[in-house]
Motif scaffolding. Structure first.
Motif, PDB file in Angstrom:
ATOM      1  N   VAL A   1       0.855  -1.196   0.000  1.00 40.45           N
ATOM      2  CA  VAL A   1       0.000   0.000   0.000  1.00 40.45           C
ATOM      3  C   VAL A   1       0.888   1.241   0.000  1.00 40.45           C
ATOM      4  CG1 VAL A   1      -1.748   1.303   1.249  1.00 40.45           C
ATOM      5  CG2 VAL A   1      -1.876  -1.182   1.190  1.00 40.45           C
ATOM      6  N   ILE A   2       0.704   2.063  -1.020  1.00 38.59           N
ATOM      7  CA  ILE A   2       1.497   3.298  -1.131  1.00 38.59           C
ATOM      8  C   ILE A   2       0.661   4.535  -0.852  1.00 38.59           C
ATOM      9  CG2 ILE A   2       3.090   2.264  -2.796  1.00 38.59           C
ATOM     10  CD1 ILE A   2       1.546   3.677  -5.022  1.00 38.59           C
ATOM     11  N   GLY A   3      -0.662   4.407  -0.649  1.00 39.87           N
ATOM     12  CA  GLY A   3      -1.523   5.552  -0.342  1.00 39.87           C
ATOM     13  C   GLY A   3      -2.981   5.185  -0.540  1.00 39.87           C
ATOM     14  N   PHE A   4      -3.836   6.223  -0.563  1.00 42.45           N
ATOM     15  CA  PHE A   4      -5.276   6.039  -0.721  1.00 42.45           C
ATOM     16  C   PHE A   4      -5.805   7.063  -1.715  1.00 42.45           C
ATOM     17  CE2 PHE A   4      -4.141   4.522   3.444  1.00 42.45           C
ATOM     18  CZ  PHE A   4      -4.819   3.310   3.541  1.00 42.45           C
ATOM     19  N   THR A   5      -6.909   6.749  -2.368  1.00 44.07           N
ATOM     20  CA  THR A   5      -7.494   7.668  -3.352  1.00 44.07           C
ATOM     21  C   THR A   5      -8.150   8.849  -2.656  1.00 44.07           C
ATOM     22  OG1 THR A   5      -9.595   6.487  -3.337  1.00 44.07           O
ATOM     23  CG2 THR A   5      -7.953   5.768  -4.949  1.00 44.07           C
ATOM     24  N   GLY A   6      -8.284   9.951  -3.423  1.00 49.23           N
ATOM     25  CA  GLY A   6      -9.031  11.097  -2.900  1.00 49.23           C
ATOM     26  C   GLY A   6      -8.182  12.279  -2.496  1.00 49.23           C
ATOM     27  N   GLY A   7      -7.056  12.496  -3.090  1.00 52.55           N
ATOM     28  CA  GLY A   7      -6.196  13.617  -2.697  1.00 52.55           C
ATOM     29  C   GLY A   7      -6.570  14.934  -3.335  1.00 52.55           C
ATOM     30  N   GLY A   8      -7.228  14.931  -4.499  1.00 50.47           N
ATOM     31  CA  GLY A   8      -7.539  16.156  -5.224  1.00 50.47           C
ATOM     32  C   GLY A   8      -9.013  16.486  -5.189  1.00 50.47           C
ATOM     33  N   VAL A   9      -9.374  17.668  -5.754  1.00 51.80           N
ATOM     34  CA  VAL A   9     -10.766  18.102  -5.805  1.00 51.80           C
ATOM     35  C   VAL A   9     -11.368  17.950  -7.193  1.00 51.80           C
ATOM     36  CG1 VAL A   9     -10.459  19.708  -3.901  1.00 51.80           C
ATOM     37  CG2 VAL A   9     -10.054  20.493  -6.215  1.00 51.80           C
ATOM     38  N   LEU A  10     -10.530  17.777  -8.223  1.00 57.25           N
ATOM     39  CA  LEU A  10     -11.044  17.643  -9.580  1.00 57.25           C
ATOM     40  C   LEU A  10     -11.324  16.192  -9.951  1.00 57.25           C
ATOM     41  CD1 LEU A  10      -8.826  20.226 -11.496  1.00 57.25           C
ATOM     42  CD2 LEU A  10     -11.123  20.515 -10.586  1.00 57.25           C
ATOM     43  N   ILE A  11     -10.828  15.259  -9.159  1.00 61.09           N
ATOM     44  CA  ILE A  11     -11.047  13.835  -9.402  1.00 61.09           C
ATOM     45  C   ILE A  11     -11.848  13.301  -8.222  1.00 61.09           C
ATOM     46  CG2 ILE A  11      -9.925  11.611  -9.853  1.00 61.09           C
ATOM     47  CD1 ILE A  11      -7.464  13.118 -10.730  1.00 61.09           C
ATOM     48  N   PRO A  12     -12.900  12.494  -8.453  1.00 62.86           N
ATOM     49  CA  PRO A  12     -13.662  11.937  -7.333  1.00 62.86           C
ATOM     50  C   PRO A  12     -12.755  11.198  -6.356  1.00 62.86           C
ATOM     51  CG  PRO A  12     -14.835  11.578  -9.393  1.00 62.86           C
ATOM     52  CD  PRO A  12     -13.494  12.129  -9.769  1.00 62.86           C
ATOM     53  N   SER A  13     -13.179  11.194  -5.085  1.00 66.14           N
ATOM     54  CA  SER A  13     -12.341  10.631  -4.035  1.00 66.14           C
ATOM     55  C   SER A  13     -12.201   9.113  -4.120  1.00 66.14           C
ATOM     56  CB  SER A  13     -12.910  11.011  -2.666  1.00 66.14           C
ATOM     57  OG  SER A  13     -14.234  10.512  -2.531  1.00 66.14           O
ATOM     58  N   ASP A  14     -13.008   8.449  -4.952  1.00 66.47           N
ATOM     59  CA  ASP A  14     -12.886   6.993  -5.087  1.00 66.47           C
ATOM     60  C   ASP A  14     -12.238   6.589  -6.406  1.00 66.47           C
ATOM     61  OD1 ASP A  14     -14.924   7.876  -6.668  1.00 66.47           O
ATOM     62  OD2 ASP A  14     -16.301   6.237  -6.193  1.00 66.47           O
ATOM     63  N   GLN A  15     -11.594   7.539  -7.126  1.00 64.77           N
ATOM     64  CA  GLN A  15     -10.992   7.250  -8.413  1.00 64.77           C
ATOM     65  C   GLN A  15      -9.502   7.593  -8.393  1.00 64.77           C
ATOM     66  OE1 GLN A  15     -13.038   9.094 -11.667  1.00 64.77           O
ATOM     67  NE2 GLN A  15     -14.973   7.976 -11.314  1.00 64.77           N
ATOM     68  N   MET A  16      -8.791   7.045  -9.399  1.00 66.90           N
ATOM     69  CA  MET A  16      -7.364   7.308  -9.537  1.00 66.90           C
ATOM     70  C   MET A  16      -7.020   7.226 -11.023  1.00 66.90           C
ATOM     71  SD  MET A  16      -4.095   5.124  -8.222  1.00 66.90           S
ATOM     72  CE  MET A  16      -4.266   4.025  -9.631  1.00 66.90           C
ATOM     73  N   TRP A  17      -6.108   8.083 -11.463  1.00 66.03           N
ATOM     74  CA  TRP A  17      -5.568   8.012 -12.827  1.00 66.03           C
ATOM     75  C   TRP A  17      -4.302   7.168 -12.778  1.00 66.03           C
ATOM     76  CZ3 TRP A  17      -5.885  13.889 -14.540  1.00 66.03           C
ATOM     77  CH2 TRP A  17      -7.234  14.233 -14.638  1.00 66.03           C
ATOM     78  N   PHE A  18      -4.211   6.165 -13.680  1.00 63.43           N
ATOM     79  CA  PHE A  18      -3.068   5.256 -13.670  1.00 63.43           C
ATOM     80  C   PHE A  18      -2.410   5.278 -15.050  1.00 63.43           C
ATOM     81  CE2 PHE A  18      -1.418   0.796 -14.098  1.00 63.43           C
ATOM     82  CZ  PHE A  18      -0.364   0.959 -13.212  1.00 63.43           C
ATOM     83  N   ARG A  19      -1.088   5.477 -15.037  1.00 64.10           N
ATOM     84  CA  ARG A  19      -0.310   5.504 -16.277  1.00 64.10           C
ATOM     85  C   ARG A  19       0.785   4.432 -16.234  1.00 64.10           C
ATOM     86  NH1 ARG A  19      -1.012  11.248 -15.871  1.00 64.10           N
ATOM     87  NH2 ARG A  19      -1.878  12.152 -17.776  1.00 64.10           N
ATOM     88  N   VAL A  20       1.058   3.876 -17.397  1.00 64.42           N
ATOM     89  CA  VAL A  20       2.227   3.004 -17.592  1.00 64.42           C
ATOM     90  C   VAL A  20       3.151   3.699 -18.590  1.00 64.42           C
ATOM     91  CG1 VAL A  20       3.044   0.783 -18.441  1.00 64.42           C
ATOM     92  CG2 VAL A  20       0.957   0.899 -17.056  1.00 64.42           C
ATOM     93  N   ILE A  21       4.418   3.889 -18.210  1.00 63.68           N
ATOM     94  CA  ILE A  21       5.389   4.654 -18.996  1.00 63.68           C
ATOM     95  C   ILE A  21       6.470   3.702 -19.507  1.00 63.68           C
ATOM     96  CG2 ILE A  21       6.962   6.627 -18.972  1.00 63.68           C
ATOM     97  CD1 ILE A  21       5.430   7.571 -16.441  1.00 63.68           C
TER      98      ILE A  21
END
Length: 462
Positions: free
Chosen positions: A425-445
């Motif tokens: 576990v590296i954290g929890f969702t919900g840190g910003g105000v523009l993204i719902p608190s139960d969502q996360m953006w995930f990228r693979v680079i």
């Protein structure tokens, strides 16, 4: 593949450390610019009030309006309670006044009866005095008669000498007896009358005392009711004062709510103007981009036309130059990492796929607000960037060719330079105000040997 280079490797080589942090800086700059462009903002406009700030102000205004509405509802309930209490106290006041009026009428009637009895008592006393005076006169006359009889007895022969005959003497003796008996009977009647009048006077006195006590009792009850009436009047005055105070507060609250509505309308106008400005800037930017592309196409066509006219040597040089300027093909995805990443949100799902509306990320939906976020694979945290509207963005390097990025982290459980394991576990969702608190953006680079990177579809790696 050498140790530390594959997915889940134990570390990074010392020779790659500079490349890693250089890559981190490039990602951070690229990510910040992408955020600004995604929300219609230019990097040089950060110091100006933006749409997000206006929307936050409007939301705060709405919350204040809700609080004011709750306060107005509470004031209306208080006024209704005070009004009911006032009506109850006024009813009690009317009852007390009716009771006082009734008691005052009774007291007036008792006073009238007492005055009447006092008059009757005075008449009886006057009659008693008159009879007593008459009785004294009768006593004096009777005393005189007795004295006369005594004298006649003392000189019993004198009447005989004065009488002309025996019959005259007999009549005179009988007449004297009758007069004495009449006087005695009259005195007895007067005494009986005096006794009866005295008893009537005593009865009237007792009745007057009884009525006086009843009048005093009425007076005490009237005084007690008057005191209660004064207390009720004070209570009514206090309730009306409280009502006036609540009405003043309600009026001020309504005025404040009207002002908040006006401010909200102004904010909504500013938001609409800001949206129109952003749309206009996007339109202008799009027109400028198309103009530049058209100009570039025209320049390329002219240049191509001139190059065709050049000699073969110039054509080869131009071809070589074009080949150098052409964007290099990025390496293909490493086969060894396909299917090796763990889904980064526990109990989650894919809400929006990669490439939705042109996005270069995959939107993941957690089971609830503040869902746990786990590392997709073993690696090292190379960046932790906080953006107010998007929360924390964590970047984990898993090998020389691949890294993952997690956006909208509430509070990271890891720090830069820390080694993490797959599923940690590296954290929890919900840190910003523009993204719902139960969502996360995930990228693979994916990274090539020259440090160039690109975003790929994460679903290819689960």
């Amino acid at each position: 593949m050498k140790q530390g280079s594959g997915v889940g490797g134990q570390g990074l080589g010392e020779g790659n450390r500079a490349r890693v942090f250089g890559f981190c800086g490039s990602i951070k700059a690229f990510w910040l610019a992408s955020i600004l462009l995604a929300f219609g903002l230019q990097p040089w406009a950060l110091g100006q009030p933006n749409l997000n700030e206006l929307q936050q102000q409007a939301e705060q205004n709405r919350r204040l309006q809700q609080l004011q509405q709750q306060r107005i509802a509470q004031l209306n309930r208080d006024l209704a309670n005070l009004d009911a209490a006032t009506r109850q106290q006024l009813a009690e006041l009317r009852r007390l006044e009716a009771e006082i009026t009734r008691l005052e009428r009774e007291r007036a009637e008792l006073t009238r009866q007492i005055d009447l009895l006092e008059g009757q008592k005075k008449q009886a006393e006057a009659r008693i005095a008159s009879l007593q005076k008459e009785l004294e006169g009768l006593r004096e006359r009777l005393s005189a008669l007795l004295q006369s009889l005594h004298r006649e007895r003392a000189g019993r022969y004198l009447p005989l000498l004065r009488a002309e005959s025996f019959t005259d003497l007999s009549v005179r003796s009988k007449w004297v007896g009758v007069l004495g008996q009449h006087q005695t009977d009259l005195m007895d009647r007067i005494k009986n009358t005096v006794r009866q009048l005295d008893e009537e006077r005593i009865r009237l006195g007792l009745l007057v005392d009884t009525l006086t006590e009843r009048r005093a009792e009425r007076q005490q009850r009237i005084a007690a009711l008057a005191q209660n009436r004064q207390t009720v009047q004070l209570t009514v005055a206090n309730l009306r004062q409280q009502q006036a105070g609540r009405q003043v507060i309600l009026r001020e609250t309504l005025q404040a709510q009207a002002q908040l509505r006006a401010e909200l309308q102004v904010l909504q106008g500013r938001i609409a103007a800001e949206l129109r400005r952003i749309a206009e800037e996007r339109r202008r930017a799009e027109e400028e981009r198309r103009r530049r592309e058209a100009e570039e196409r025209r320049q390329r066509e002219l240049q191509a036309q001139r190059e065709r006219e050049l000699q073969a040597r110039r054509q080869r040089e131009e071809a070589a130059r074009r080949e150098r300027e052409t964007v290099r093909e990025v390496p293909s995805v490493p086969r060894e990492v396909v299917g090796a990443l763990q889904f980064p949100v526990r109990g989650g799902r894919v809400a929006e796929p990669y490439g939705f509306q042109g996005n270069d990320w995959q939107t993941l939906q957690g089971a609830e607000a503040s869902s746990p976020i786990v590392a997709a694979a073993d690696g090292v945290v190379i960046d932790s960037l906080f953006i107010a509207n998007l929360g924390y963005t964590l970047t984990i390097r898993h090998s020389d060719q691949i890294a993952t990025q997690y956006v909208n982290v509430l509070e990271p459980r890891v720090s830069v330079g820390q080694r993490v394991g797959q599923g940690q576990v590296i954290g929890f969702t919900g840190g910003g105000v523009l993204i719902p608190s139960d969502q996360m953006w995930f990228r693979v680079i994916v990274i090539d040997n020259n440090g160039n990177f690109r975003y790929v579809d994460p679903s290819r790696y689960y």
